[in-house]
Design a protein around this motif. Sequence first.
Motif, short mmCIF file in Angstrom:
data_model
loop_
_atom_site.label_atom_id
_atom_site.label_comp_id
_atom_site.label_asym_id
_atom_site.label_seq_id
_atom_site.Cartn_x
_atom_site.Cartn_y
_atom_site.Cartn_z
N THR A 73 -0.66 -7.81 -2.88
CA THR A 73 -0.13 -7.82 -4.13
C THR A 73 1.44 -7.64 -4.06
N ASP A 74 2.20 -7.44 -4.86
CA ASP A 74 3.42 -7.15 -4.96
C ASP A 74 4.15 -5.99 -3.96
N VAL A 75 3.05 -5.15 -3.64
CA VAL A 75 3.57 -4.13 -2.78
C VAL A 75 2.60 -3.76 -1.68
N GLU A 76 1.76 -4.49 -1.39
CA GLU A 76 0.64 -4.48 -0.21
C GLU A 76 0.25 -5.84 0.31
N TRP A 77 0.11 -5.72 1.60
CA TRP A 77 -0.45 -6.88 2.11
C TRP A 77 -1.06 -6.75 3.59
N HIS A 78 -1.89 -7.78 3.80
CA HIS A 78 -2.70 -7.75 5.16
C HIS A 78 -1.41 -7.97 6.14
N ASN A 79 -1.47 -7.23 7.30
CA ASN A 79 -0.25 -7.29 8.26
C ASN A 79 -0.44 -8.42 8.95
N SER A 80 -1.65 -9.07 8.85
CA SER A 80 -1.63 -10.46 9.85
C SER A 80 -1.90 -11.51 9.01
N SER A 81 -1.48 -11.62 7.61
CA SER A 81 -1.88 -12.37 6.73
C SER A 81 -1.40 -14.05 7.01
N GLN A 82 -0.19 -13.86 8.03
CA GLN A 82 0.29 -15.12 8.32
C GLN A 82 -0.71 -15.94 8.91
#
Length: 594
Positions: A73-82
């Motif tokens: 979202t605009d405030v949360e992400w998966h820390n390995s989403s790259q």
Amino acid sequence: MKHTIIIAGIVLASLFTSCQEDYLDAPPKSTMVEADVFSNIELAQGAVDAIKVPFAETNSYRGRFIPFYGLNTDVEWHNSSQSDNDTSNLVNYDLKSTNTQMNSVDNVWAMMYAGIERANICIAGLRTYSDAKSGTQFGHLLGESLTLRAIYYADLLKAFGDVPARFEPVTTETMYIAKSSRDEIYKRLLADLAEAATLVPWPNETTATSTVQRVNKAFVKGFRARLAMAASGYQQYPDGIHRSKDPDLSVANMYKLALNESREVIASGKAHLESSFETFWKKYNQENITAGGESLWEIPFASGRGRVLYTFAVRHNAIDQFQESGAGRGGSAGPLPYVFYDYNVKDTRRDVTCVPYRYGAAVNKVAKQELFALNTWYFGKYRYEWMNRIVKTVNDDGMNKIYMRYAEVLLIAAEAANELEGVAAAKPYLREIRTRAFAPADQALNVDTYLNNITSKDDMFKALVNENKFEFTGEMERKQALIRWNLLKTNLDIAKAKMKDLQARTGEYADVPSTLYFRYKATDPTTLEIYGLNRGETTSPGAGYSTITWVALDEAKINSLYKVGIDPDSHQFWPIWQVFVDGSNGKLKNDYGY
């Protein structure tokens, strides 16, 4: 002591064995077993508790829905989403129906429908074989069954959009059915919850509602308000993004319903905000499940099940003084790097929500906090170090998942009141949230003046979008909210722009320091003292501090919020996994370009 879901004996095992067989082969049901179960309060209680069993199955809420739905979202992400793999694709809006994390027969889709089938059997049995009415134990069980079924459906709708509607136990004729309109399902759920609210007691009105692991009236009403807002909101339909065209689900109707339900919860006095934000989250991590406070209902996990901290806690790289579950626990997801800097420095929610450190290698089972990188923050709402016990179960932690809390009721009331009655009607609810967020000395500016400066309906709406960010980051409620506000891609793009400005130290992030100074407390050599996190802290605090460069945030990481070339608004929902499409006898198909 935490309540563990138990299926009461051989009779209940027989009931749900026949239930499972019905789902697969649809032989005649044993009415004798059902009559025995649902005319006996202890057995009926066991059957209703068993509706919750699918939450904890390996690839259900435990290991798939809770860890992944709601990101990015605009405030949360998966820390390995790259990373370029099927795990990252679950959150970067590049899903395929054959995703290897999801495309299995025991996946959360199947578990949600297993829970629904159990609920359908309980509802039918309680209506047929018990005196289920308001003020009775059987009535509470019926209301709880209706609510648990609504929870499964609400999560199906927010994850998949239109889905098959099953409100009766499966028969040979209903083995294979097509998707139904989500509008019709929402209307049924709202009606069911209206009935449930007449059947279940308020928190602490009975022994059964003394904990947040049993359904109570405050939760039912708050949940009904949430569903009304979602049903009337923007969302992706097969023919595009728009609000429901069903007049029953109009903004006028649904916001009125949501406002009425929220106000009834507020007026009841049966729930309230905790005295401080940090106190609430410490109590949660200490597994305080007493009803009547801020948490309205929680998905209950037994001590050896559930992965809330395992997934979302501040990261622990090794077995240490706080957890013995294993190495690399927590930290799978976190706040976007800019979120910390968007909080007012006086906002007490900031340091609870956004944590810049992790626990490193352990020496003699004792680990220190260590700074890592600007691009990797952790959710401070979930902390092994705040627990009253040491988690030893490998791969699980036994923590409940908060499903709804009273703060959301207040913000729903504010949003609905702003739409229907104007800014003045919304302000008291927002005031309560912000008053808790700021110390008394800071309230004149950050509560009184702040609210006085909100003078229009649009101002209030924007303020509420921001307040939801500051209140709920890390609770995975943001994605559905952005969708219903028609702000998903808009705000994701804003978040990308913010991160680029933060990386370059330009625009609104020009005064964010690029160097952090740190040392360990003299009284606690495992705990960091950090200087340089606040804007403008660029001058060395003096001798005794070490430094770390705080700039790691590259374009590839920023762009992983959603995959380049993908429009998040075209993939607001997950696809139905291919194994279920293939096994549907031609009844199911994917929409939304999948």
